[in-house]
Design a protein around this motif. Structure first.
Motif, short mmCIF file in Angstrom:
data_model
loop_
_atom_site.label_atom_id
_atom_site.label_comp_id
_atom_site.label_asym_id
_atom_site.label_seq_id
_atom_site.Cartn_x
_atom_site.Cartn_y
_atom_site.Cartn_z
N MET A 65 0.65 -1.02 0.16
CA MET A 65 -0.25 -0.27 0.50
C MET A 65 1.58 1.36 0.27
N ARG A 66 0.24 1.98 -1.22
CA ARG A 66 1.45 3.50 -0.97
C ARG A 66 0.38 4.14 -0.63
N LYS A 67 1.28 5.13 0.90
CA LYS A 67 0.39 6.33 0.73
C LYS A 67 1.03 8.22 -0.47
N ILE A 68 0.27 8.48 -0.04
CA ILE A 68 1.01 10.17 -1.08
C ILE A 68 -0.40 10.74 -0.61
N LEU A 69 0.46 11.82 -0.12
CA LEU A 69 0.13 13.24 -0.48
C LEU A 69 0.60 14.29 -1.08
N ILE A 70 -1.13 15.02 -1.59
CA ILE A 70 -1.00 15.94 -2.46
C ILE A 70 -1.61 17.32 -2.02
N PRO A 71 -0.12 18.42 -1.70
CA PRO A 71 -0.64 19.50 -1.64
C PRO A 71 -0.89 20.04 -2.96
N THR A 72 -2.16 21.33 -2.67
CA THR A 72 -3.04 22.04 -3.67
C THR A 72 -3.33 22.78 -3.33
N ASP A 73 -2.94 23.95 -4.59
CA ASP A 73 -3.87 25.52 -4.44
C ASP A 73 -4.93 26.20 -4.98
N PHE A 74 -4.97 24.75 -6.01
CA PHE A 74 -6.14 25.07 -7.02
C PHE A 74 -5.68 25.14 -8.55
N SER A 75 -4.50 25.09 -8.45
CA SER A 75 -3.94 26.32 -9.41
C SER A 75 -4.07 24.89 -10.59
N GLU A 76 -3.57 25.09 -11.84
CA GLU A 76 -3.86 24.12 -13.02
C GLU A 76 -2.29 23.48 -12.76
N ASN A 77 -1.20 24.06 -12.28
CA ASN A 77 -0.24 22.97 -11.92
C ASN A 77 -0.09 22.10 -11.48
N ALA A 78 -0.57 22.78 -10.42
CA ALA A 78 -1.05 21.68 -9.00
C ALA A 78 -2.04 20.27 -9.20
N MET A 79 -3.06 20.41 -9.98
CA MET A 79 -3.88 19.60 -11.30
C MET A 79 -3.52 18.67 -11.32
N ASN A 80 -1.47 19.09 -12.86
CA ASN A 80 -1.17 18.52 -13.38
C ASN A 80 -0.37 17.92 -12.41
N ALA A 81 0.28 17.98 -11.30
CA ALA A 81 0.64 17.36 -10.34
C ALA A 81 -0.27 15.82 -10.30
N ILE A 82 -1.36 16.06 -9.99
CA ILE A 82 -2.05 15.08 -9.29
C ILE A 82 -2.45 13.80 -10.53
N ARG A 83 -3.17 14.71 -11.76
CA ARG A 83 -2.37 13.75 -13.33
C ARG A 83 -1.52 12.84 -13.24
N TYR A 84 -0.47 13.54 -13.33
CA TYR A 84 0.84 12.75 -13.15
C TYR A 84 0.70 11.43 -12.28
N ALA A 85 0.68 12.07 -10.46
CA ALA A 85 0.14 11.04 -9.88
C ALA A 85 -0.11 9.88 -9.92
N ILE A 86 -1.74 10.07 -10.05
CA ILE A 86 -2.67 8.70 -10.28
C ILE A 86 -1.77 8.27 -11.65
N GLU A 87 -1.63 8.49 -12.51
CA GLU A 87 -0.95 7.86 -13.29
C GLU A 87 0.68 6.97 -13.03
N LEU A 88 1.48 7.89 -12.12
CA LEU A 88 2.13 6.73 -11.92
C LEU A 88 2.30 5.86 -10.81
N PHE A 89 1.17 6.34 -10.23
CA PHE A 89 0.93 5.29 -9.63
C PHE A 89 -0.36 3.82 -9.50
N LYS A 90 -0.68 4.08 -10.67
CA LYS A 90 -1.41 3.25 -11.29
C LYS A 90 -1.58 1.67 -11.26
N TYR A 91 -0.84 1.53 -10.99
CA TYR A 91 -1.21 -0.24 -11.00
C TYR A 91 -1.07 -0.51 -9.61
N GLU A 92 -0.84 0.29 -8.52
CA GLU A 92 -0.52 0.16 -7.11
C GLU A 92 -1.63 0.33 -6.33
#
Length: 282
Positions: free
Chosen positions: A1-28
């Motif tokens: 089980m992987r535990k991931i913290l994603i801080p956000t300021d609701f910017s597009e840059n922050a949303m892009n980081a979320i998109r990247y994270a869910i792809e990077l760990f999509k098999y875990e």
């Protein structure tokens, strides 16, 4: 089980980081904690002219934060309804650094993922002020995603090192898991005029090989008086997908991060940047 913290300021840059994270760990199997720390929004608000309206302003900002976090969850479900992933949202009245450290300790977070910059997006700077503070002071590995960086499988990983640091097994396990998942090659870059390693360096290098038994490792040495130029040059000439550095006293990364002003950092980062915090954690 992987535990991931994603801080956000609701910017597009922050949303892009979320998109990247869910792809990077999509098999875990992963638990994502998406957090918005909003004390600065309250204290810096132009209507905060007296203590009497503080509670009212805190309530208003908190409600808006909750609404924006719900929107993020809706976007995630549209992008990637992954049954392996669970999401928890957090609106917290506190500083980004303090709240991040508290959640890291409480939830035993494995990694923080965030954009290299937030809403301000100053093009002159490598990192925004919030990202830089997290990189420097939060006791957890941090994966920073540059603006406009879309997900690409990390086939080639670069880790600059002088082999003087006693690496932590926990963080090398994170690197090993990533490299094994994507069959990545890890390139170790030693920037030095001297080819021969000391006994300490040889032992630390051997420890790296021992902790990364399933990864393909390559070791490189370049002669340069400019560390950032050496790293930037290696990235561009070797098609590196993923940069990893260790944040510790007397480390390569410390010499880059702990400058008098953040605009002095010369790393030209256009790829994901993982900092492994060589600090006291179990």
């Amino acid at each position: 089980m992987r535990k991931i913290l994603i801080p956000t300021d609701f910017s597009e840059n922050a949303m892009n980081a979320i998109r990247y994270a869910i792809e990077l760990f999509k098999y875990e199997r992963s638990d994502f904690f998406i957090m918005h720390a909003y004390s600065d929004e309250v204290y810096d608000h132009n209507t905060l002219v007296s203590r009497e309206i503080l509670d009212e302003l805190k309530t208003s900002v908190h409600e808006n934060s909750d609404k924006e976090l719900v929107k993020i969850l809706e976007t995630i479900q549209q992008l990637s309804p992954n049954p392996r992933h669970l999401y928890k949202t957090l609106s917290v009245f506190g500083s980004l650094i303090d709240e991040s450290n508290d959640i890291v300790d409480k939830e035993n977070i494995d990694i923080i993922v965030m954009g290299t910059k937030g809403k301000k997006n100053d093009q002159r700077l490598t990192f925004g002020s919030n990202t830089l503070q997290v990189l420097k002071y939060v006791k957890c590995p941090v994966l920073a995603i540059p603006i406009g960086c879309s997900y690409h499988q990390p086939n080639t990983i670069l880790l600059p090192t002088d082999y003087l640091l006693p690496f932590k097994k926990r963080e090398l396990k994170l690197l090993s898991t990533l490299a094994k998942s994507f069959r990545s090659t890890i390139n170790f870059l030693y920037v030095s005029k001297y080819e021969k390693l000391s006994i300490r360096q040889e032992d630390n290098k051997a420890f790296l090989e021992e902790c990364l038994p399933d990864a393909k490792l390559q070791f490189h040495r370049v002669t340069s008086d400019d560390l950032t130029a050496a790293i930037n040059g290696f990235i561009s000439s070797n098609e590196i997908d993923f940069l990893v550095m260790v944040n510790s006293r007397r480390s390569y990364l410390e010499s880059l991060l702990y400058q008098s002003t953040i605009d002095k950092i010369g790393l030209d980062i256009k790829i994901p940047f993982l900092t492994m915090q060589n600090l006291q954690r179990n």
